[in-house]
Design a protein around this motif. Sequence first.
Motif, PDB file in Angstrom:
ATOM      1  N   GLY A  95       0.800  -1.215   0.000  1.00  0.00           N
ATOM      2  CA  GLY A  95       0.000   0.000   0.000  1.00  0.00           C
ATOM      3  C   GLY A  95       0.831   1.263   0.000  1.00  0.00           C
ATOM      4  O   GLY A  95       0.280   2.361  -0.028  1.00  0.00           O
ATOM      5  N   PHE A  96       2.152   1.149   0.004  1.00  0.00           N
ATOM      6  CA  PHE A  96       3.015   2.317   0.029  1.00  0.00           C
ATOM      7  C   PHE A  96       3.107   2.995  -1.339  1.00  0.00           C
ATOM      8  O   PHE A  96       2.999   2.354  -2.388  1.00  0.00           O
ATOM      9  CB  PHE A  96       4.433   1.926   0.454  1.00  0.00           C
ATOM     10  N   GLY A  97       3.357   4.313  -1.294  1.00  0.00           N
ATOM     11  CA  GLY A  97       3.651   5.072  -2.487  1.00  0.00           C
ATOM     12  C   GLY A  97       4.857   5.952  -2.228  1.00  0.00           C
ATOM     13  O   GLY A  97       5.028   6.468  -1.119  1.00  0.00           O
ATOM     14  N   LEU A  98       5.697   6.137  -3.230  1.00  0.00           N
ATOM     15  CA  LEU A  98       6.868   7.006  -3.124  1.00  0.00           C
ATOM     16  C   LEU A  98       6.683   8.207  -4.036  1.00  0.00           C
ATOM     17  O   LEU A  98       6.244   8.081  -5.183  1.00  0.00           O
ATOM     18  CB  LEU A  98       8.142   6.271  -3.525  1.00  0.00           C
ATOM     19  N   VAL A  99       7.042   9.377  -3.521  1.00  0.00           N
ATOM     20  CA  VAL A  99       6.964  10.618  -4.273  1.00  0.00           C
ATOM     21  C   VAL A  99       8.323  11.296  -4.213  1.00  0.00           C
ATOM     22  O   VAL A  99       8.964  11.328  -3.153  1.00  0.00           O
ATOM     23  CB  VAL A  99       5.886  11.547  -3.679  1.00  0.00           C
ATOM     24  N   GLN A 100       8.763  11.832  -5.341  1.00  0.00           N
ATOM     25  CA  GLN A 100      10.037  12.529  -5.403  1.00  0.00           C
ATOM     26  C   GLN A 100       9.809  14.013  -5.669  1.00  0.00           C
ATOM     27  O   GLN A 100       9.184  14.387  -6.660  1.00  0.00           O
ATOM     28  CB  GLN A 100      10.928  11.952  -6.508  1.00  0.00           C
ATOM     29  N   ALA A 101      10.286  14.866  -4.760  1.00  0.00           N
ATOM     30  CA  ALA A 101      10.217  16.303  -4.981  1.00  0.00           C
ATOM     31  C   ALA A 101      11.111  16.676  -6.166  1.00  0.00           C
ATOM     32  O   ALA A 101      12.231  16.166  -6.297  1.00  0.00           O
ATOM     33  CB  ALA A 101      10.651  17.052  -3.729  1.00  0.00           C
ATOM     34  N   LEU A 102      10.635  17.564  -7.031  1.00  0.00           N
ATOM     35  CA  LEU A 102      11.393  17.972  -8.211  1.00  0.00           C
ATOM     36  C   LEU A 102      12.133  19.284  -8.004  1.00  0.00           C
ATOM     37  O   LEU A 102      12.792  19.782  -8.911  1.00  0.00           O
ATOM     38  CB  LEU A 102      10.445  18.083  -9.414  1.00  0.00           C
ATOM     39  N   GLU A 103      11.998  19.846  -6.813  1.00  0.00           N
ATOM     40  CA  GLU A 103      12.737  21.035  -6.410  1.00  0.00           C
ATOM     41  C   GLU A 103      13.255  20.774  -5.002  1.00  0.00           C
ATOM     42  O   GLU A 103      12.783  19.859  -4.327  1.00  0.00           O
ATOM     43  CB  GLU A 103      11.824  22.264  -6.400  1.00  0.00           C
ATOM     44  N   PRO A 104      14.240  21.542  -4.535  1.00  0.00           N
ATOM     45  CA  PRO A 104      14.720  21.347  -3.167  1.00  0.00           C
ATOM     46  C   PRO A 104      13.574  21.456  -2.164  1.00  0.00           C
ATOM     47  O   PRO A 104      12.833  22.438  -2.150  1.00  0.00           O
ATOM     48  CB  PRO A 104      15.743  22.467  -2.990  1.00  0.00           C
ATOM     49  N   LEU A 105      13.432  20.445  -1.330  1.00  0.00           N
ATOM     50  CA  LEU A 105      12.344  20.410  -0.355  1.00  0.00           C
ATOM     51  C   LEU A 105      12.765  21.037   0.973  1.00  0.00           C
ATOM     52  O   LEU A 105      11.960  21.640   1.680  1.00  0.00           O
ATOM     53  CB  LEU A 105      11.901  18.955  -0.149  1.00  0.00           C
ATOM     54  N   ASP A 106      14.034  20.879   1.297  1.00  0.00           N
ATOM     55  CA  ASP A 106      14.606  21.476   2.508  1.00  0.00           C
ATOM     56  C   ASP A 106      13.822  21.091   3.763  1.00  0.00           C
ATOM     57  O   ASP A 106      13.516  21.942   4.612  1.00  0.00           O
ATOM     58  CB  ASP A 106      14.679  23.006   2.384  1.00  0.00           C
ATOM     59  N   CYS A 107      13.492  19.820   3.853  1.00  0.00           N
ATOM     60  CA  CYS A 107      12.843  19.282   5.054  1.00  0.00           C
ATOM     61  C   CYS A 107      13.714  18.161   5.608  1.00  0.00           C
ATOM     62  O   CYS A 107      14.307  17.388   4.838  1.00  0.00           O
ATOM     63  CB  CYS A 107      11.466  18.707   4.730  1.00  0.00           C
ATOM     64  N   PRO A 108      13.808  18.037   6.919  1.00  0.00           N
ATOM     65  CA  PRO A 108      14.614  16.944   7.474  1.00  0.00           C
ATOM     66  C   PRO A 108      13.977  15.596   7.175  1.00  0.00           C
ATOM     67  O   PRO A 108      12.755  15.468   7.104  1.00  0.00           O
ATOM     68  CB  PRO A 108      14.604  17.244   8.980  1.00  0.00           C
ATOM     69  N   ALA A 109      14.809  14.597   6.978  1.00  0.00           N
ATOM     70  CA  ALA A 109      14.320  13.240   6.730  1.00  0.00           C
ATOM     71  C   ALA A 109      14.096  12.524   8.058  1.00  0.00           C
ATOM     72  O   ALA A 109      14.924  12.613   8.967  1.00  0.00           O
ATOM     73  CB  ALA A 109      15.315  12.466   5.877  1.00  0.00           C
ATOM     74  N   LEU A 110      12.979  11.843   8.167  1.00  0.00           N
ATOM     75  CA  LEU A 110      12.679  11.086   9.372  1.00  0.00           C
ATOM     76  C   LEU A 110      13.274   9.687   9.243  1.00  0.00           C
ATOM     77  O   LEU A 110      13.096   9.018   8.218  1.00  0.00           O
ATOM     78  CB  LEU A 110      11.162  11.000   9.566  1.00  0.00           C
ATOM     79  N   GLU A 111      13.961   9.262  10.247  1.00  0.00           N
ATOM     80  CA  GLU A 111      14.597   7.947  10.230  1.00  0.00           C
ATOM     81  C   GLU A 111      13.548   6.852  10.366  1.00  0.00           C
ATOM     82  O   GLU A 111      12.559   6.995  11.096  1.00  0.00           O
ATOM     83  CB  GLU A 111      15.603   7.843  11.386  1.00  0.00           C
TER      84      GLU A 111
END
Length: 319
Positions: A95-111
């Motif tokens: 049920g997962f989906g992956l999305v890729q930002a096409l511009e700098p998102l500048d958000c921290p990644a959650l581990e």
Amino acid sequence: MTEKPRRDEWKATRPGFDTARALRSIVTVQSSIPEDAFTAKTLGEQRTGSGVVIGENGLVLTIGYLVTEAETVWLARADGRVIHAHALGIDSESGFGLVQALEPLDCPALELGRSDLARLGDSILVAAGGGTKPVQAEIVGKQEFAGYWEYYLDEAIFTAPAHPFWGGAGAIGADGRLIGIGSLHVEQSPERGGPRDVNMIVPIGLLPPILDDLLTYGRVNKPARPWLGVYSAQNEGEIVVAAVSEPGPAANAGLRRGDILASVCGDEVTDLGDFYRKVWDLGEAGVEVPIEIIRDGRALGVKIRSADRAAFLKRPRLQ
């Protein structure tokens, strides 16, 4: 025995968990789907939910139905800034989906955390985008889940109280790591007390084994499960057809609303999960599935030529 902390002590008892930083990892996901897409009528042409940044390069994990067949995708940060994105991959099994930002998102990644180590009674934070308040909840169930759309998890996570904006919401454990993605709002009937509203969370442990494939191919690189295109519900011990997909294998074979699914290959069906397992055990997509149905009190044999669900869907398009 150590006394379990109250919910209002949740933050104070977990040093090192920067809640504000974690919430910056939660984004709003908005998508636009063509009107002729296979899922447009059932899921809508405009979809909004949440996602969780899991990669410093702008990789976002969400629930797949938000971006299935998406023509355009946007991500909105907590501060309101909107970024164009692309539906990178979808896995119908988890049920997962992956999305890729096409511009700098500048958000921290959650581990990513360990959903397999989560226990009943554990405190978690369920967080959605759009400026909504996170919900401090606890795990009230870890059990199998069978969805009416030919979907099954061996062990889903259930949390209460329910977050009102659950689609793609991040379930964050007490250590500040992601343990799952919100999928549904369902009603649970505990042994004590009346029914209560809970969220069904897809465990994050299902992601690592398929992540490389989703990044590389947009789907898991293995033969697809057989798909029938039937929406089923369990009612008083019987599995009843609620609807069939048009077009779809079940519709082509003549199944219709109200049919009772009695057996697969002569083996009696005991519940919805059992029905799915019996169908999937027959082989890959394309295999013929012999089903006995009960219609108007009569037993009928039906052979359904299964298909690959993905073959009916528009593929993600890079913007």
